[in-house]
Design a protein around this motif. Structure first.
Motif, PDB file in Angstrom:
ATOM      1  N   ASP A  80       0.872  -1.256   0.095  1.00 38.71           N
ATOM      2  CA  ASP A  80       0.092   0.226   0.007  1.00 38.71           C
ATOM      3  C   ASP A  80       0.805   1.135  -0.246  1.00 38.71           C
ATOM      4  OD1 ASP A  80      -2.419   1.370  -0.115  1.00 38.71           O
ATOM      5  OD2 ASP A  80      -2.912   0.886   1.866  1.00 38.71           O
ATOM      6  N   SER A  82       1.047   5.759   0.744  1.00 32.78           N
ATOM      7  CA  SER A  82       0.899   7.072   1.546  1.00 32.78           C
ATOM      8  C   SER A  82       1.328   8.156   0.765  1.00 32.78           C
ATOM      9  CB  SER A  82       1.070   6.969   2.900  1.00 32.78           C
ATOM     10  OG  SER A  82       0.537   8.041   3.686  1.00 32.78           O
ATOM     11  N   ASP A 113      -6.980  -0.256   8.984  1.00 31.38           N
ATOM     12  CA  ASP A 113      -6.678   0.590   8.195  1.00 31.38           C
ATOM     13  C   ASP A 113      -5.994   1.867   8.685  1.00 31.38           C
ATOM     14  OD1 ASP A 113      -6.726   2.549   6.028  1.00 31.38           O
ATOM     15  OD2 ASP A 113      -8.981   2.331   5.397  1.00 31.38           O
ATOM     16  N   GLU A 201      -7.102  -3.144   2.423  1.00 32.91           N
ATOM     17  CA  GLU A 201      -6.679  -3.067   3.772  1.00 32.91           C
ATOM     18  C   GLU A 201      -7.401  -4.244   4.591  1.00 32.91           C
ATOM     19  OE1 GLU A 201      -7.860  -0.497   2.399  1.00 32.91           O
ATOM     20  OE2 GLU A 201      -6.055   1.150   2.188  1.00 32.91           O
ATOM     21  N   SER A 210       0.018  -0.417   4.583  1.00 30.59           N
ATOM     22  CA  SER A 210      -0.756   0.734   5.060  1.00 30.59           C
ATOM     23  C   SER A 210      -0.250   1.585   6.056  1.00 30.59           C
ATOM     24  CB  SER A 210      -2.188   0.869   4.891  1.00 30.59           C
ATOM     25  OG  SER A 210      -2.663   0.531   6.167  1.00 30.59           O
TER      26      SER A 210
END
Length: 258
Positions: A80, A82, A113, A201, A210
Motif C-alpha cells: 500500500d 501513502s 486501516d 486493507e 498501509s
C-alpha cells in the motif's frame, strides 16, 4: 485486563462459534457485529475486524481465540502507499511480509486501516511490526517525484513502475508468496502475478503495509513541520512557497497539484 486482536473475515464466524460452544452468551449490540459474554469475560467484534476482550479471564480468552485461528501455510506480501493525495511530502510505497511463524503475533498488534487510526497509533504500530517483521519501502522524495511526473504525467502509471520495482525484489526473496496490492486504479497492471484488491486493507498484510507507509510519510512531514492533506490552507501555503522559490518548493511539495 483488555486485549484487542485483528481477526480476518474468514475466521470471525469460527471464533464466534467456538466461544458459543464454550458457554458464552450472545447479547444484542448496536456498536459491534457481535457481543458475547461469559461469567468472566466479554468479547466484541467490531466492523474493522478488531476483537476486544475484557474481563478477569481476558488473557485466557485471548489465547483461546488465537489458538482457534488457522495459521496460513504461505507467506503473504501486501502493499500500500501513502502521500498520493497530499500536496506536501513524498510518495511512500511499502510492502509488508507476513510469514506463518509470526502471523498470530501480527494479529496481536490489532492493525487496522491507517485512515482509521490516530497518527501516534500509526507510528507505534509500525515500530512494533518492524521489531520482528520483514518489509520493504520506497520513499520517493518530492523533487524526484516531480521529475518523474514530468515524463509520465499520470500518478497511477508512475506507481505502476515503482510498485513493479518493489515487487520484483520481493518475489526474488519470496518466490512462493502470495502478493496483494491495494487497488489504486481500475485495471491491474501486474496481471495474474498480484491480487489487485479494492479496499485491500481488509487483507492483513495490506493493512500492515498501509501503516508502514503512513508512518514513513508522517515522519517525513513532522521533521519538516509541514501539513498533511490538500486542504485550502495546505494549498495556499504550497502556492506561496512555489511563488517565492520554485526550485526549493519542488523539494517539499508535488508541484503538479498546483
Amino acid at each position: 485486563m483488555n486485549y484487542a486482536l485483528k481477526v480476518e473475515r474468514e475466521d470471525q464466524q469460527k471464533v464466534k462459534e467456538k466461544l458459543l460452544s464454550l458457554g458464552f452468551e450472545l447479547l444484542e449490540s448496536k456498536d459491534c457485529l457481535w457481543h458475547l459474554r461469559s461469567r468472566s469475560a466479554v468479547v466484541k467484534l467490531y466492523p474493522s475486524g478488531s476483537i476486544l476482550i475484557q474481563g478477569k479471564d481476558a488473557f485466557k480468552v485471548k489465547e483461546l481465540v488465537l489458538s482457534t485461528l488457522e495459521v496460513p501455510d504461505f507467506v503473504s506480501v501486501g502493499c500500500d502507499e501513502s502521500g498520493k493525495g497530499d500536496v506536501f511530502g513524498p510518495l511512500v510505497l511499502c510492502c509488508a511480509v507476513i510469514k506463518p511463524e509470526y502471523y498470530r503475533k501480527v494479529l496481536e498488534l490489532n492493525i487496522k486501516d491507517c485512515k482509521k487510526m490516530e497518527d501516534n497509533q500509526v507510528l507505534e504500530k509500525a515500530k512494533a511490526f518492524k521489531s520482528f517483521g520483514d518489509f520493504a519501502c520506497k520513499l520517493v522524495e518530492p523533487f524526484v517525484l516531480n521529475s518523474i511526473y514530468e515524463d509520465t504525467p499520470n500518478l497511477n502509471r508512475v506507481m505502476d513502475g515503482l510498485y513493479g520495482e518493489l515487487l520484483k525484489a520481493l518475489k526474488e526473496r519470496y518466490p512462493s508468496a502470495k502478493f496483494f496490492v491495494d487497488a489504486y486504479s481500475s485495471r491491474n497492471p501486474f496481471l495474474n502475478e498480484v491480487v489487485f484488491e479494492t479496499k485491500g486493507e481488509r487483507i492483513l498484510s495490506v493493512a500492515v503495509a498501509s501503516v508502514l507507509a503512513r508512518a514513513e510519510f508522517l515522519s517525513w512531514l513532522t521533521e519538516r513541520r509541514l501539513p498533511k492533506g490538500s486542504s485550502g490552507d495546505s494549498m495556499s501555503l504550497a502556492k506561496r512557497l512555489y511563488e517565492k522559490n520554485p526550485q526549493e518548493a519542488k523539494k517539499l511539495l508535488k508541484v503538479f497539484f498546483l
